[in-house]
Design an enzyme around this catalytic site. Structure first.
Site, PDB file in Angstrom:
ATOM      1  N   ASN A  14      58.833 -16.706  14.172  1.00 19.89           N
ATOM      2  CA  ASN A  14      58.239 -17.684  13.250  1.00 19.89           C
ATOM      3  C   ASN A  14      58.202 -17.083  11.860  1.00 19.89           C
ATOM      4  O   ASN A  14      57.495 -16.101  11.640  1.00 19.89           O
ATOM      5  CB  ASN A  14      56.819 -18.038  13.693  1.00 19.89           C
ATOM      6  CG  ASN A  14      56.830 -18.844  14.964  1.00 19.89           C
ATOM      7  OD1 ASN A  14      57.487 -19.870  15.047  1.00 19.89           O
ATOM      8  ND2 ASN A  14      56.126 -18.368  15.972  1.00 19.89           N
TER       9      ASN A  14
ATOM     10  N   CYS B  71      43.902 -19.541  22.070  1.00 22.48           N
ATOM     11  CA  CYS B  71      44.417 -18.258  21.593  1.00 22.48           C
ATOM     12  C   CYS B  71      43.313 -17.639  20.726  1.00 22.48           C
ATOM     13  O   CYS B  71      42.960 -18.155  19.678  1.00 22.48           O
ATOM     14  CB  CYS B  71      45.687 -18.526  20.786  1.00 22.48           C
ATOM     15  SG  CYS B  71      46.461 -17.054  20.147  1.00 22.48           S
TER      16      CYS B  71
ATOM     17  N   SER C 282      53.760  -6.567  24.172  1.00 23.61           N
ATOM     18  CA  SER C 282      54.700  -6.919  23.103  1.00 23.61           C
ATOM     19  C   SER C 282      55.790  -5.856  23.044  1.00 23.61           C
ATOM     20  O   SER C 282      55.659  -4.869  22.327  1.00 23.61           O
ATOM     21  CB  SER C 282      53.950  -6.991  21.767  1.00 23.61           C
ATOM     22  OG  SER C 282      53.052  -8.066  21.786  1.00 23.61           O
ATOM     23  N   LEU C 283      56.852  -6.079  23.784  1.00 23.98           N
ATOM     24  CA  LEU C 283      57.913  -5.065  23.889  1.00 23.98           C
ATOM     25  C   LEU C 283      58.847  -5.155  22.670  1.00 23.98           C
ATOM     26  O   LEU C 283      59.013  -4.201  21.930  1.00 23.98           O
ATOM     27  CB  LEU C 283      58.676  -5.274  25.192  1.00 23.98           C
ATOM     28  CG  LEU C 283      59.507  -4.089  25.653  1.00 23.98           C
ATOM     29  CD1 LEU C 283      58.633  -2.891  25.949  1.00 23.98           C
ATOM     30  CD2 LEU C 283      60.346  -4.459  26.858  1.00 23.98           C
ATOM     31  N   HIS C 284      59.502  -6.292  22.511  1.00 21.74           N
ATOM     32  CA  HIS C 284      60.263  -6.651  21.309  1.00 21.74           C
ATOM     33  C   HIS C 284      61.520  -5.829  21.034  1.00 21.74           C
ATOM     34  O   HIS C 284      62.299  -6.180  20.148  1.00 21.74           O
ATOM     35  CB  HIS C 284      59.392  -6.620  20.045  1.00 21.74           C
ATOM     36  CG  HIS C 284      58.197  -7.522  20.094  1.00 21.74           C
ATOM     37  ND1 HIS C 284      58.228  -8.780  20.633  1.00 21.74           N
ATOM     38  CD2 HIS C 284      56.921  -7.336  19.673  1.00 21.74           C
ATOM     39  CE1 HIS C 284      57.031  -9.334  20.533  1.00 21.74           C
ATOM     40  NE2 HIS C 284      56.217  -8.479  19.968  1.00 21.74           N
TER      41      HIS C 284
ATOM     42  N   CYS D 157      52.650 -18.072  16.647  1.00 24.18           N
ATOM     43  CA  CYS D 157      52.482 -16.620  16.765  1.00 24.18           C
ATOM     44  C   CYS D 157      52.847 -15.922  15.470  1.00 24.18           C
ATOM     45  O   CYS D 157      53.902 -16.184  14.899  1.00 24.18           O
ATOM     46  CB  CYS D 157      53.423 -16.043  17.819  1.00 24.18           C
ATOM     47  SG  CYS D 157      53.212 -16.713  19.423  1.00 24.18           S
TER      48      CYS D 157
ATOM     49  N   GLY E 153      44.854  -9.454  15.613  1.00 23.50           N
ATOM     50  CA  GLY E 153      44.317  -8.160  16.012  1.00 23.50           C
ATOM     51  C   GLY E 153      44.907  -7.577  17.277  1.00 23.50           C
ATOM     52  O   GLY E 153      45.598  -8.255  18.033  1.00 23.50           O
ATOM     53  N   GLU E 154      44.638  -6.283  17.471  1.00 29.65           N
ATOM     54  CA  GLU E 154      45.086  -5.574  18.671  1.00 29.65           C
ATOM     55  C   GLU E 154      43.864  -5.432  19.593  1.00 29.65           C
ATOM     56  O   GLU E 154      42.965  -4.613  19.322  1.00 29.65           O
ATOM     57  CB  GLU E 154      45.655  -4.204  18.269  1.00 29.65           C
ATOM     58  CG  GLU E 154      45.883  -3.250  19.424  1.00 29.65           C
ATOM     59  CD  GLU E 154      46.648  -3.854  20.599  1.00 29.65           C
ATOM     60  OE1 GLU E 154      47.777  -4.331  20.409  1.00 29.65           O
ATOM     61  OE2 GLU E 154      46.113  -3.873  21.728  1.00 29.65           O
TER      62      GLU E 154
ATOM     63  N   CYS F 151      44.811  -6.673  11.332  1.00 27.88           N
ATOM     64  CA  CYS F 151      45.276  -5.739  12.352  1.00 27.88           C
ATOM     65  C   CYS F 151      45.714  -4.464  11.648  1.00 27.88           C
ATOM     66  O   CYS F 151      46.285  -4.529  10.559  1.00 27.88           O
ATOM     67  CB  CYS F 151      46.451  -6.347  13.124  1.00 27.88           C
ATOM     68  SG  CYS F 151      47.019  -5.324  14.502  1.00 27.88           S
TER      69      CYS F 151
ATOM     70  N   SER G 271      47.097  -9.564  25.441  1.00 31.08           N
ATOM     71  CA  SER G 271      48.373  -9.056  24.930  1.00 31.08           C
ATOM     72  C   SER G 271      48.140  -7.807  24.088  1.00 31.08           C
ATOM     73  O   SER G 271      47.288  -7.789  23.206  1.00 31.08           O
ATOM     74  CB  SER G 271      49.044 -10.129  24.065  1.00 31.08           C
ATOM     75  OG  SER G 271      50.212  -9.611  23.474  1.00 31.08           O
TER      76      SER G 271
ATOM     77  N   CYS H   9      55.229  -9.414  11.699  1.00 30.84           N
ATOM     78  CA  CYS H   9      53.975 -10.137  11.963  1.00 30.84           C
ATOM     79  C   CYS H   9      53.151 -10.256  10.695  1.00 30.84           C
ATOM     80  O   CYS H   9      52.855  -9.257  10.034  1.00 30.84           O
ATOM     81  CB  CYS H   9      53.177  -9.405  13.039  1.00 30.84           C
ATOM     82  SG  CYS H   9      51.525 -10.097  13.286  1.00 30.84           S
TER      83      CYS H   9
ATOM     84  N   CYS I  87      53.119  -4.357  12.492  1.00 24.88           N
ATOM     85  CA  CYS I  87      54.446  -4.694  13.019  1.00 24.88           C
ATOM     86  C   CYS I  87      55.172  -5.462  11.914  1.00 24.88           C
ATOM     87  O   CYS I  87      54.572  -6.330  11.271  1.00 24.88           O
ATOM     88  CB  CYS I  87      54.343  -5.554  14.281  1.00 24.88           C
ATOM     89  SG  CYS I  87      53.427  -4.711  15.581  1.00 24.88           S
TER      90      CYS I  87
ATOM     91  N   GLU J  65      41.016 -16.517  12.770  1.00 17.50           N
ATOM     92  CA  GLU J  65      41.478 -17.819  13.238  1.00 17.50           C
ATOM     93  C   GLU J  65      41.520 -17.922  14.754  1.00 17.50           C
ATOM     94  O   GLU J  65      41.627 -16.916  15.448  1.00 17.50           O
ATOM     95  CB  GLU J  65      42.892 -18.087  12.693  1.00 17.50           C
ATOM     96  CG  GLU J  65      42.902 -18.087  11.178  1.00 17.50           C
ATOM     97  CD  GLU J  65      44.197 -18.597  10.579  1.00 17.50           C
ATOM     98  OE1 GLU J  65      44.133 -19.167   9.496  1.00 17.50           O
ATOM     99  OE2 GLU J  65      45.258 -18.422  11.194  1.00 17.50           O
TER     100      GLU J  65
END
Ligand code: SAH
Ligand code: SF4
Length: 415
Positions: A345, A135, A266-268, A388, A212-213, A142, A244, A149, A146, A122
């Protein structure tokens, strides 16, 4: 047709088997999308043109491809009519296939795309008053899982090729009607004498924040972004591109040196315990090493800060203590940082809730008081699952059979 042959790409801890990375065309023609200018010239020579011809034709074709967005060799009016069939017999100029295009009530647009070998991915376009951000996805699915996600739960994973990555940008410009109609040297086609200026562009920024990463598909992402940044082609400044990563430390320095775009991380979470749980890659590349790699990121400065993304998960990572610890860590590593707080989200079956607005405000205030900007990102395109982490939602929700049934029903209805 899905290609089920396997290869390996890095995963959360070890490499994992994924779908193969190559999509040869059945008709044997070569897709020029995503191929560098030098390589196009070589391919033309390999196909039989002499050196001088290959140089001239590759320059012309490259310009038509990336500056003008043309997909048909017949539209290349400065290439002799007799030469054009030679090109179209051997080459194509591809775009990702569009399965579905959706428009959100807030203006966000999402495209469900498909590779030639049948994998769904997408892209999302987010218009704002002063910019338009695309985006872009770097992989189908991926490998990193995570826990918050949805993309991480996709079964099927494959690296996107440079053509499929830059193809997203091309497709967005097609859809936005943004190709210049400027006059080319030696061109006397009246229809071509348009009025393109770079001011007022709709697509101004790119974020590698789709599926994806990107740093687990480094070479393809680099090649695609180098095409996006090339002054003779799409010519988007590296300052308008942000990549990112969830923290693939070994590739971060190369990213700064070989691509040079803005970095988002992406610390989180601010403790090993919580980050190990929600971003499992942390077990391989730990928090402190990650922050050190950020401090060493080539090109980071107060003028070009690193963005730290932080998803707000209720009772998981959103306390005042977490906010204070975040400030402390960013200061300890002397990072030119800004923090982007992302309200979680939700997606069906996600084991988390979004933090309350009051909690998010309190967290943001503490980081601001620590001298670091910490705006809250407004979720966009929620009604079409474009926000996201929701990007798997439509890609897998509809099976191909279901889409076939819908298409048949739509056709019947229109008869
Ligand atoms: N794989 C890369 C880039 C894509 S994700 C990375 O993880 O950085 C873009 C951002 O959305 C990341 O910060 C990601 O952690 C975040 N995200 C993922 N799922 C989310 C969700 N459900 N709600 C809010 N943000 C999410
Ligand atoms: Fe992959 Fe990024 Fe999603 Fe993590 S947040 S699973 S790294 S896409």
């Amino acid at each position: 047709m899905a290609d089920t042959t396997l290869m390996t790409i890095p995963g959360q801890v070890d490499p994992v088997p994924v779908a193969r990375d190559i999509t040869p065309r059945e008709d044997g023609r070569v897709d020029l999308m995503g191929v560098s200018r030098t390589r196009i010239r070589e391919i033309f020579e390999e196909a039989g043109l002499d050196g001088r011809q290959a140089k001239l034709r590759s320059k012309q074709v490259y310009h038509w491809l990336y500056h003008r967005g043309v997909t048909d060799f017949d539209a290349m009016t400065d290439i002799a009519k007799t030469m054009r069939p030679w090109l179209s017999e051997r080459f194509v100029i591809g775009r990702p296939n569009v399965v579905e295009a959706q428009h959100s009530s807030d203006g966000t647009r999402k495209w469900l795309l498909q590779t030639d070998d049948g994998h769904d991915f997408e892209m999302v376009f987010i218009p704002d008053a002063d910019r338009g951000t695309l985006c872009v996805s770097s992989q189908v699915g991926c490998t990193l899982n995570c826990t918050f996600c949805h993309t991480g739960t996709m079964r099927l994973v494959r690296n996107l090729t440079p053509g499929e990555i830059v193809g997203q940008v091309m497709l967005a410009r097609d859809a936005l009607g943004e190709w210049p109609k400027g006059v080319m040297d030696g061109l006397d086609d009246a229809e071509d004498a348009g009025h393109y200026t770079s001011d007022g562009r709709l697509l101004t920024n790119i974020v590698m924040m789709g599926m994806g990463e990107p740093l687990y598909n480094f070479d393809h992402v680099r090649d695609a972004l180098n095409l996006v940044m090339d002054g003779d082609g799409l010519a988007l400044s590296k300052r308008r591109i942000t990549l990112s990563t969830s923290g693939v430390i070994p590739a971060m320095e190369r990213c700064g040196e070989e691509i040079g775009v803005n970095l988002a991380v992406s610390l989180h979470a601010v403790t090993k315990e919580v980050r190990d749980e929600i971003v499992p890659l942390n077990k391989k590349y730990g928090l402190e090493d990650l922050l050190q790699a950020c401090a060493d990121y080539p090109g980071a400065s107060n003028a070009r800060r690193i963005t730290f993304e932080y998803v707000m998960l209720k009772d998981k990572n959103d306390s005042d203590e977490d906010a204070h610890e975040l400030v402390r860590l960013l200061k300890q590593f002397d990072l030119p940082a800004k923090v982007n707080l992302i309200p979680f989200n939700p997606w069906p079956g996600a084991g988390y809730e979004c933090s309350t607005p009051e909690r998010i405000k309190s967290f943001s205030d503490i980081v601001f008081e620590g001298g670091i900007s910490a705006p809250v990102r407004t979720p966009r395109g929620r009604d079409i699952d474009a926000a996201c982490g929701q990007l798997k939602t439509t890609a897998e929700k509809k099976s191909r059979a279901q889409r076939g049934r819908e298409a048949a029903a739509a056709q019947t209805a229109s008869q």
